[in-house]
Scaffold this active site. Structure first.
Site, PDB file in Angstrom:
ATOM      1  N   ARG A 210      44.536  54.107  -0.954  1.00 21.61           N
ATOM      2  CA  ARG A 210      44.764  55.535  -1.214  1.00 21.61           C
ATOM      3  C   ARG A 210      45.045  55.749  -2.698  1.00 21.61           C
ATOM      4  NH1 ARG A 210      48.725  55.413   3.841  1.00 21.61           N
ATOM      5  NH2 ARG A 210      47.269  56.086   5.452  1.00 21.61           N
ATOM      6  N   PHE A 226      38.171  61.744   8.702  1.00 20.51           N
ATOM      7  CA  PHE A 226      39.114  60.972   9.517  1.00 20.51           C
ATOM      8  C   PHE A 226      40.445  60.925   8.758  1.00 20.51           C
ATOM      9  CE2 PHE A 226      34.807  59.260  10.006  1.00 20.51           C
ATOM     10  CZ  PHE A 226      34.585  59.403  11.365  1.00 20.51           C
ATOM     11  N   ASP A 248      39.541  65.979  10.808  1.00 18.62           N
ATOM     12  CA  ASP A 248      39.996  65.051  11.847  1.00 18.62           C
ATOM     13  C   ASP A 248      39.858  65.765  13.191  1.00 18.62           C
ATOM     14  OD1 ASP A 248      41.879  62.274  11.659  1.00 18.62           O
ATOM     15  OD2 ASP A 248      41.974  63.346  13.574  1.00 18.62           O
ATOM     16  N   SER A 249      39.659  64.965  14.259  1.00 19.66           N
ATOM     17  CA  SER A 249      39.503  65.591  15.570  1.00 19.66           C
ATOM     18  C   SER A 249      40.860  65.877  16.225  1.00 19.66           C
ATOM     19  CB  SER A 249      38.665  64.688  16.479  1.00 19.66           C
ATOM     20  OG  SER A 249      39.235  63.405  16.513  1.00 19.66           O
ATOM     21  N   ASP A 298      36.894  57.055   6.672  1.00 18.28           N
ATOM     22  CA  ASP A 298      37.833  56.038   7.176  1.00 18.28           C
ATOM     23  C   ASP A 298      37.901  56.140   8.700  1.00 18.28           C
ATOM     24  OD1 ASP A 298      39.787  54.094   7.358  1.00 18.28           O
ATOM     25  OD2 ASP A 298      41.438  55.440   6.840  1.00 18.28           O
ATOM     26  N   CYS A 338      37.480  49.213   9.809  1.00 17.37           N
ATOM     27  CA  CYS A 338      38.663  48.450  10.214  1.00 17.37           C
ATOM     28  C   CYS A 338      38.343  47.609  11.453  1.00 17.37           C
ATOM     29  CB  CYS A 338      39.858  49.366  10.449  1.00 17.37           C
ATOM     30  SG  CYS A 338      39.592  50.589  11.717  1.00 17.37           S
TER      31      CYS A 338
HETATM   32  N1  SAH Z   1      42.491  57.968   6.795  1.00 13.44           N
HETATM   33  C1  SAH Z   1      43.660  58.013   7.622  1.00 13.44           C
HETATM   34  C2  SAH Z   1      43.577  57.094   8.814  1.00 13.44           C
HETATM   35  C3  SAH Z   1      42.378  57.318   9.688  1.00 13.44           C
HETATM   36  S1  SAH Z   1      42.581  56.736  11.303  1.00 13.44           S
HETATM   37  C4  SAH Z   1      44.888  57.722   6.781  1.00 13.44           C
HETATM   38  O1  SAH Z   1      44.767  57.443   5.581  1.00 13.44           O
HETATM   39  O2  SAH Z   1      45.985  57.749   7.330  1.00 13.44           O
HETATM   40  C5  SAH Z   1      41.239  57.442  12.124  1.00 13.44           C
HETATM   41  C6  SAH Z   1      41.352  58.921  12.401  1.00 13.44           C
HETATM   42  O3  SAH Z   1      40.107  59.337  12.927  1.00 13.44           O
HETATM   43  C7  SAH Z   1      42.380  59.361  13.422  1.00 13.44           C
HETATM   44  O4  SAH Z   1      43.217  60.307  12.850  1.00 13.44           O
HETATM   45  C8  SAH Z   1      41.573  59.995  14.563  1.00 13.44           C
HETATM   46  O5  SAH Z   1      42.185  61.181  15.097  1.00 13.44           O
HETATM   47  C9  SAH Z   1      40.314  60.376  13.872  1.00 13.44           C
HETATM   48  N2  SAH Z   1      39.073  60.416  14.659  1.00 13.44           N
HETATM   49  C10 SAH Z   1      38.632  59.517  15.555  1.00 13.44           C
HETATM   50  N3  SAH Z   1      37.383  59.842  15.967  1.00 13.44           N
HETATM   51  C11 SAH Z   1      37.043  60.967  15.310  1.00 13.44           C
HETATM   52  C12 SAH Z   1      35.895  61.780  15.268  1.00 13.44           C
HETATM   53  N4  SAH Z   1      34.805  61.479  16.005  1.00 13.44           N
HETATM   54  N5  SAH Z   1      35.869  62.851  14.463  1.00 13.44           N
HETATM   55  C13 SAH Z   1      36.962  63.172  13.718  1.00 13.44           C
HETATM   56  N6  SAH Z   1      38.080  62.430  13.685  1.00 13.44           N
HETATM   57  C14 SAH Z   1      38.116  61.343  14.480  1.00 13.44           C
END
Ligand code: SAH
Length: 394
Positions: A210, A226, A248-249, A298, A338
């Site tokens: 980050r 995400f 984010d979803s 991510d 990941c």
């Molecule tokens: N970048 C974040 C961590 C990401 S974790 C950080 O720095 O903290 C992955 C995220 O993806 C989660 O918040 C989850 O809600 C979201 N997610 C999972 N599938 C998704 C999708 N199809 N569309 C949007 N968000 C999604």
């Protein structure tokens, strides 16, 4: 202590200090160990190999934890291991950062134990029957070592299922954390919800990435896909990004992001948060012709195992292709995986396919990895799960 003899030729991985013995490698179990019992593992020729936790449900029949036969696996042994793990994280913690991973399972010679620190609270994941058996000792030791306000169990249900363990989620000791607990990372404040949040509450494995990414965002138009509670978004804002769009979803993730913007007194006008499926949203941006200077991808783990690799590769390729198409010429794409099953070379290959499909020329300008509180044992490459690339897209 029950002794286990391996089949002829099956001692190699243990000799190389790999911590997993698969059930197919067992020749003879001398006795009737309970799940989670510490057993002594020998090669076919009776050479001592290591001590490990036995489990009859898992494909990994024994999780090795100690290769020195003279050691005794008692409370003192756990105390030494925990002290060592905790001490190695002390240089991460500062006035600016009061959250990190203190114990990372096999990488810290405690297979199945994860301990995350969130300010004065601790969140545990107990993912092996061996650790489950000594849970009370572990709570005792970390209580004495760290003097927390509360210790919470936030174990992942799937991993516990593999070991035949029931789902647990609740207070182990002390006080319950508040619904939203404030922590600090890289000088940025976050509200985290240990009980209902994802993973053990926060993705502290992206701390360094980050910060690195933020250094490229001054004055830029950023798209954080995400976003969860805004790790990349908030670092970009702190570094003077012109504006940030976070996708984010999860409604809870975006609600927490909103709180985090206020907590840090960032200008909410600069942030657009969109609750949507990322792929759908990227296609919508494509339709309207909106472009960005910096995009973060991510996603969650697309390949939970090697068998899911093909499908995951297609998903990563599609996602990255879309991301590349939404960048200004010379824009930056920070893209992560990941999935432990996707190694960095495979990931680069997937990105190369995505670039070809997108018809964009791409340069790798940096590689991302997991931070030092998520160490990778040289003999256990499966522990290397987080990887990423910073790409300049021409
Ligand atoms: N970048 C974040 C961590 C990401 S974790 C950080 O720095 O903290 C992955 C995220 O993806 C989660 O918040 C989850 O809600 C979201 N997610 C999972 N599938 C998704 C999708 N199809 N569309 C949007 N968000 C999604």
């Amino acid at each position: 202590m029950v002794e286990i003899i391996l089949k002829k030729g099956k001692e190699k991985a243990a000799l190389q200090r790999h911590p997993w013995v698969f059930s197919g490698a067992l020749e003879k179990v001398k006795g009737k160990p309970e799940d989670g019992d510490v057993v002594k593992v020998f090669a076919f020729d009776n050479e001592f190999l290591a001590y490990g936790y036995f489990n009859s449900n898992s494909r990994v029949a024994v999780r090795l934890l100690e290769w020195d036969e003279t050691q005794t696996i008692d409370k003192n042994w756990y105390q030494n291991r925990l002290q060592q793990a905790i001490a190695s994280r002390q240089f991460i913690l500062s006035e600016d950062t009061n959250t990190c991973r203190l114990v990372f399972s096999e990488a810290d010679f405690l297979p199945g134990l994860i301990v995350d620190k969130y300010a004065n609270f601790l969140s545990l994941q107990i993912l092996s029957s061996g650790i489950e058996k000594v849970k009370a000792d572990i709570v005792d030791i970390i209580k004495a070592e760290l003097n927390p306000i509360g210790i919470f169990d936030k174990s992942d249900a799937t991993a516990r299922g593999h070991e035949g363990l029931p789902i647990e989620n609740g207070l182990l000791w002390g006080e319950n954390p508040p619904e939203f607990l404030e922590v600090k990372e890289n000088g940025i404040a976050y509200n985290i919800n240990i009980a209902d949040g994802q993973k053990s509450g926060f993705y502290c494995d992206q701390r360094d990435n980050r910060k690195i990414l933020a250094s490229y965002t001054k004055g830029k138009k950023v798209l954080d896909c995400f976003s969860y509670s805004g790790g990349f978004s908030l670092n970009a804002l702190a570094n003077g990004a012109a504006n940030v769009t976070s996708v984010d979803s999860s409604a809870l993730a975006l609600e927490t992001l909103k709180q985090n913007i206020a907590l840090n007194k960032f200008d909410a006008e600069k942030v657009t948060s969109i609750q949507s499926d990322v792929n759908k949203q990227l296609r919508a941006f494509k339709e309207t012709g909106e472009l960005f200077d910096v995009i973060v991808l991510d996603p969650p783990k697309y390949a939970p195992s090697r068998s899911a690799l093909d499908r995951a590769a297609r998903a990563y390729k599609d996602l990255n292709r879309l991301g590349m198409l939404l960048l200004e010429k010379g824009g930056l794409l920070a893209t992560f995986s990941c999935s432990g099953a996707v190694d960095i070379e495979t990931f680069k290959q997937i990105i190369a396919w995505a670039a070809l499909d997108a018809g964009r020329e791409v340069q790798i300008i940096k590689q991302f990895c997991q931070p030092e509180d998520h160490p990778v044992r040289i003999s256990f490459s499966e522990g290397e799960y987080l990887k990423g690339l910073l790409l300049r897209v021409l």
